[in-house]
Design an enzyme around this catalytic site. Sequence first.
Site, PDB file in Angstrom:
ATOM      1  N   LEU A 173     -11.114  -0.702 -10.339  1.00 27.00           N
ATOM      2  CA  LEU A 173     -11.237   0.729 -10.751  1.00 27.00           C
ATOM      3  C   LEU A 173     -11.567   1.654  -9.777  1.00 27.00           C
ATOM      4  O   LEU A 173     -12.809   2.139  -9.748  1.00 27.00           O
ATOM      5  CB  LEU A 173     -12.146   0.803 -12.131  1.00 27.00           C
ATOM      6  CG  LEU A 173     -11.603   0.054 -13.295  1.00 27.00           C
ATOM      7  CD1 LEU A 173     -12.616   0.314 -14.647  1.00 27.00           C
ATOM      8  CD2 LEU A 173     -10.451   0.635 -13.954  1.00 27.00           C
TER       9      LEU A 173
ATOM     10  N   THR B 268      -8.636  -4.817   1.207  1.00 29.44           N
ATOM     11  CA  THR B 268      -8.082  -5.017   0.102  1.00 29.44           C
ATOM     12  C   THR B 268      -6.612  -5.630   0.342  1.00 29.44           C
ATOM     13  O   THR B 268      -6.248  -6.531  -0.208  1.00 29.44           O
ATOM     14  CB  THR B 268      -8.040  -3.649  -0.592  1.00 29.44           C
ATOM     15  OG1 THR B 268      -9.351  -3.524  -1.405  1.00 29.44           O
ATOM     16  CG2 THR B 268      -7.137  -3.900  -1.869  1.00 29.44           C
TER      17      THR B 268
ATOM     18  N   ASP C 145       8.674  -0.578   0.202  1.00 31.14           N
ATOM     19  CA  ASP C 145       9.986  -0.071   1.212  1.00 31.14           C
ATOM     20  C   ASP C 145       9.177   0.197   2.674  1.00 31.14           C
ATOM     21  O   ASP C 145       9.707   0.101   3.717  1.00 31.14           O
ATOM     22  CB  ASP C 145      10.902   0.717   0.873  1.00 31.14           C
ATOM     23  CG  ASP C 145      10.410   2.442   0.479  1.00 31.14           C
ATOM     24  OD1 ASP C 145       8.929   2.348   0.662  1.00 31.14           O
ATOM     25  OD2 ASP C 145      11.233   3.071   0.278  1.00 31.14           O
ATOM     26  N   GLU C 146       8.083   0.545   2.502  1.00 31.56           N
ATOM     27  CA  GLU C 146       7.474   1.100   4.006  1.00 31.56           C
ATOM     28  C   GLU C 146       7.233   0.135   5.065  1.00 31.56           C
ATOM     29  O   GLU C 146       7.094   0.417   6.034  1.00 31.56           O
ATOM     30  CB  GLU C 146       6.236   1.917   3.365  1.00 31.56           C
ATOM     31  CG  GLU C 146       6.285   3.076   2.678  1.00 31.56           C
ATOM     32  CD  GLU C 146       5.273   4.306   2.696  1.00 31.56           C
ATOM     33  OE1 GLU C 146       4.481   4.239   3.698  1.00 31.56           O
ATOM     34  OE2 GLU C 146       4.937   4.860   1.724  1.00 31.56           O
TER      35      GLU C 146
ATOM     36  N   TYR D  46      -1.487   1.926   6.422  1.00 27.53           N
ATOM     37  CA  TYR D  46      -0.933   1.585   5.010  1.00 27.53           C
ATOM     38  C   TYR D  46      -0.023   0.484   5.239  1.00 27.53           C
ATOM     39  O   TYR D  46      -0.169  -0.771   4.757  1.00 27.53           O
ATOM     40  CB  TYR D  46      -0.681   2.657   4.287  1.00 27.53           C
ATOM     41  CG  TYR D  46       0.115   2.219   2.909  1.00 27.53           C
ATOM     42  CD1 TYR D  46      -0.622   1.405   1.818  1.00 27.53           C
ATOM     43  CD2 TYR D  46       1.473   2.384   2.694  1.00 27.53           C
ATOM     44  CE1 TYR D  46       0.060   1.115   0.829  1.00 27.53           C
ATOM     45  CE2 TYR D  46       2.009   2.272   1.671  1.00 27.53           C
ATOM     46  CZ  TYR D  46       1.499   1.396   0.653  1.00 27.53           C
ATOM     47  OH  TYR D  46       2.164   0.959  -0.433  1.00 27.53           O
TER      48      TYR D  46
ATOM     49  N   ALA E 296       1.401  -1.297   7.675  1.00 24.99           N
ATOM     50  CA  ALA E 296       1.175  -2.132   8.260  1.00 24.99           C
ATOM     51  C   ALA E 296       0.386  -3.308   7.545  1.00 24.99           C
ATOM     52  O   ALA E 296       0.452  -4.655   7.522  1.00 24.99           O
ATOM     53  CB  ALA E 296       0.309  -1.929   9.707  1.00 24.99           C
TER      54      ALA E 296
ATOM     55  N   LEU F   7       2.706  12.955  -3.380  1.00 24.88           N
ATOM     56  CA  LEU F   7       3.388  14.306  -3.623  1.00 24.88           C
ATOM     57  C   LEU F   7       3.717  14.676  -5.049  1.00 24.88           C
ATOM     58  O   LEU F   7       3.341  15.749  -5.195  1.00 24.88           O
ATOM     59  CB  LEU F   7       4.769  14.154  -2.614  1.00 24.88           C
ATOM     60  CG  LEU F   7       5.543  15.412  -2.564  1.00 24.88           C
ATOM     61  CD1 LEU F   7       6.501  15.337  -1.179  1.00 24.88           C
ATOM     62  CD2 LEU F   7       6.632  15.700  -3.579  1.00 24.88           C
TER      63      LEU F   7
HETATM   64  P1  NAD Z   1      -2.279   2.709  -7.286  1.00 24.74           P
HETATM   65  O1  NAD Z   1      -3.507   3.264  -6.036  1.00 24.74           O
HETATM   66  O2  NAD Z   1      -2.080   3.854  -8.318  1.00 24.74           O
HETATM   67  O3  NAD Z   1      -3.176   1.669  -8.004  1.00 24.74           O
HETATM   68  C1  NAD Z   1      -3.984   0.632  -7.354  1.00 24.74           C
HETATM   69  C2  NAD Z   1      -4.817  -0.047  -8.413  1.00 24.74           C
HETATM   70  O4  NAD Z   1      -5.439  -1.148  -7.556  1.00 24.74           O
HETATM   71  C3  NAD Z   1      -5.890   0.674  -8.581  1.00 24.74           C
HETATM   72  O5  NAD Z   1      -5.934   0.641 -10.210  1.00 24.74           O
HETATM   73  C4  NAD Z   1      -7.099   0.163  -8.099  1.00 24.74           C
HETATM   74  O6  NAD Z   1      -8.328   0.456  -8.949  1.00 24.74           O
HETATM   75  C5  NAD Z   1      -6.745  -1.161  -8.010  1.00 24.74           C
HETATM   76  N1  NAD Z   1      -7.678  -1.645  -6.757  1.00 24.74           N
HETATM   77  C6  NAD Z   1      -7.779  -1.319  -5.401  1.00 24.74           C
HETATM   78  N2  NAD Z   1      -8.369  -2.240  -4.634  1.00 24.74           N
HETATM   79  C7  NAD Z   1      -8.819  -3.089  -5.668  1.00 24.74           C
HETATM   80  C8  NAD Z   1      -9.609  -4.163  -5.198  1.00 24.74           C
HETATM   81  N3  NAD Z   1     -10.108  -4.494  -3.925  1.00 24.74           N
HETATM   82  N4  NAD Z   1      -9.561  -5.279  -6.070  1.00 24.74           N
HETATM   83  C9  NAD Z   1      -9.072  -5.028  -7.441  1.00 24.74           C
HETATM   84  N5  NAD Z   1      -8.473  -3.930  -7.593  1.00 24.74           N
HETATM   85  C10 NAD Z   1      -8.110  -2.920  -6.799  1.00 24.74           C
HETATM   86  O7  NAD Z   1      -1.262   2.110  -6.589  1.00 24.74           O
HETATM   87  P2  NAD Z   1       0.535   2.217  -7.305  1.00 24.74           P
HETATM   88  O8  NAD Z   1       1.108   3.359  -6.618  1.00 24.74           O
HETATM   89  O9  NAD Z   1       0.161   2.007  -8.740  1.00 24.74           O
HETATM   90  O10 NAD Z   1       1.021   0.886  -6.221  1.00 24.74           O
HETATM   91  C11 NAD Z   1       0.843  -0.218  -6.831  1.00 24.74           C
HETATM   92  C12 NAD Z   1       1.527  -1.614  -5.821  1.00 24.74           C
HETATM   93  O11 NAD Z   1       2.755  -1.106  -5.597  1.00 24.74           O
HETATM   94  C13 NAD Z   1       0.648  -1.132  -4.702  1.00 24.74           C
HETATM   95  O12 NAD Z   1       0.638  -2.575  -3.945  1.00 24.74           O
HETATM   96  C14 NAD Z   1       1.648  -0.381  -3.780  1.00 24.74           C
HETATM   97  O13 NAD Z   1       1.542  -0.699  -2.410  1.00 24.74           O
HETATM   98  C15 NAD Z   1       2.957  -0.765  -4.422  1.00 24.74           C
HETATM   99  N6  NAD Z   1       3.896   0.167  -4.118  1.00 24.74           N
HETATM  100  C16 NAD Z   1       3.502   1.686  -4.325  1.00 24.74           C
HETATM  101  C17 NAD Z   1       4.783   2.269  -4.584  1.00 24.74           C
HETATM  102  C18 NAD Z   1       4.524   3.811  -4.768  1.00 24.74           C
HETATM  103  O14 NAD Z   1       5.373   4.707  -4.601  1.00 24.74           O
HETATM  104  N7  NAD Z   1       3.329   4.276  -5.380  1.00 24.74           N
HETATM  105  C19 NAD Z   1       6.022   2.071  -3.798  1.00 24.74           C
HETATM  106  C20 NAD Z   1       6.106   0.975  -3.636  1.00 24.74           C
HETATM  107  C21 NAD Z   1       5.203  -0.149  -3.599  1.00 24.74           C
END
Ligand code: NAD
Length: 338
Positions: A40, A103, A129-130, A152, A154, A192
């Site tokens: 959280l 993390t 995809d990044e 990020y 990386a 965005l």
């Molecule tokens: P988000 O930032 O909305 O959610 C991340 C969640 O992880 C949060 O609930 C946070 O509390 C939790 N968290 C963070 N550090 C933590 C830790 N040390 N221990 C436990 N929980 C922890 O992210 P998102 O956009 O939902 O992305 C989820 C995953 O999908 C990520 O791995 C991200 O790299 C990947 N991703 C995101 C996108 C995008 O467009 N948002 C696209 C492709 C992949």
Amino acid sequence: MTTTRILVTGGAGFIGSAYVRALLGPNGPSDVAVTVLDKLTYAGSLANLDEVCRADGFSFVRGDICDADLVDGLVAAHDQVVHFAAESHVDRSISGAAAFVRTNVQGTQNLLDAALRHRPKRFVHISSDEVYGSIRHGSWPETDPLRPNSPYSASKAASDLIALAYHRTHGLDVRVTRCSNTYGSHQFPEKLVPLFITRLLEGRPVPLYGDGHNVRDWIHVDDHVRGIELVRTLGRPGEAYNIGAGNELSNRELTGLLLTACGADWDMVRFVEDRKGHDRRYSVDFTKIRTELGFMPTKDMSSGLAETVDWYRTHRSWWEPMLRRAEMGRALPTRVPS
Ligand code: NAD
């Protein structure tokens, strides 16, 4: 019927919570129990799980994926792991990379080490995809090398490769998804789409990076989540799967759509200095998940965006307190992330 116990890390965040709502919702598989492990952070919210918090088989653990003892016990008690938890915002990684390495890299390795000891049947690692870098023409297949540019991406590439290494070295059933930019409800308003929507709903101007010609493929969160579920249930161990929608838009084009959806004009847009090292274009080739697993994105961009705007319009009580808390804690990014 045997119940599959799934540990979902980061399940209180944007995409993780959509995945949990899909698993435990009316159309989800009937044979799963889900434990969410989430720290959280500013990006996670228990309110994202309101719909399912009373569902049979749901439990929530507040904790850090870097906590070795906690993770060991949780992985031991589950059959599968779906790993979303991450620091996810590129701009924050430019201001400070430490939390990203901790993390995204160390936390993932910690989970994988626990998986090595307890051998869950599956470990689905959510990558991005990044990790591929930036591409001028064409699209990346999964076989392309990873050339990430931001701290990020990386950190995501490192965790993606470590996850696959645990398959090749130790024979763990690891599957990786690499999806494009995702939009939809329940996303913390700093990237965005939710940043622009919430600012426009408040009558505030929106900041657009550089010349606005950076291109991303946009996918609705429900499609992203369906792709992940296909990989969990039907994918092959040791494989990476791109997930995309073929909705390439420049930030300018996306801004135009968001202005229209929010009933605003271009006079609400401020062009600001570009993000450092801003990747120009992302484009995944998602032939593999289409042909192997039958994935097809279903949500068209205009209805997906209209629904998303509507959700933010009718859920001010969800985002306004989060935004105010974040504004008190640190300066909000004034530039446009993607
Ligand atoms: P988000 O930032 O909305 O959610 C991340 C969640 O992880 C949060 O609930 C946070 O509390 C939790 N968290 C963070 N550090 C933590 C830790 N040390 N221990 C436990 N929980 C922890 O992210 P998102 O956009 O939902 O992305 C989820 C995953 O999908 C990520 O791995 C991200 O790299 C990947 N991703 C995101 C996108 C995008 O467009 N948002 C696209 C492709 C992949």
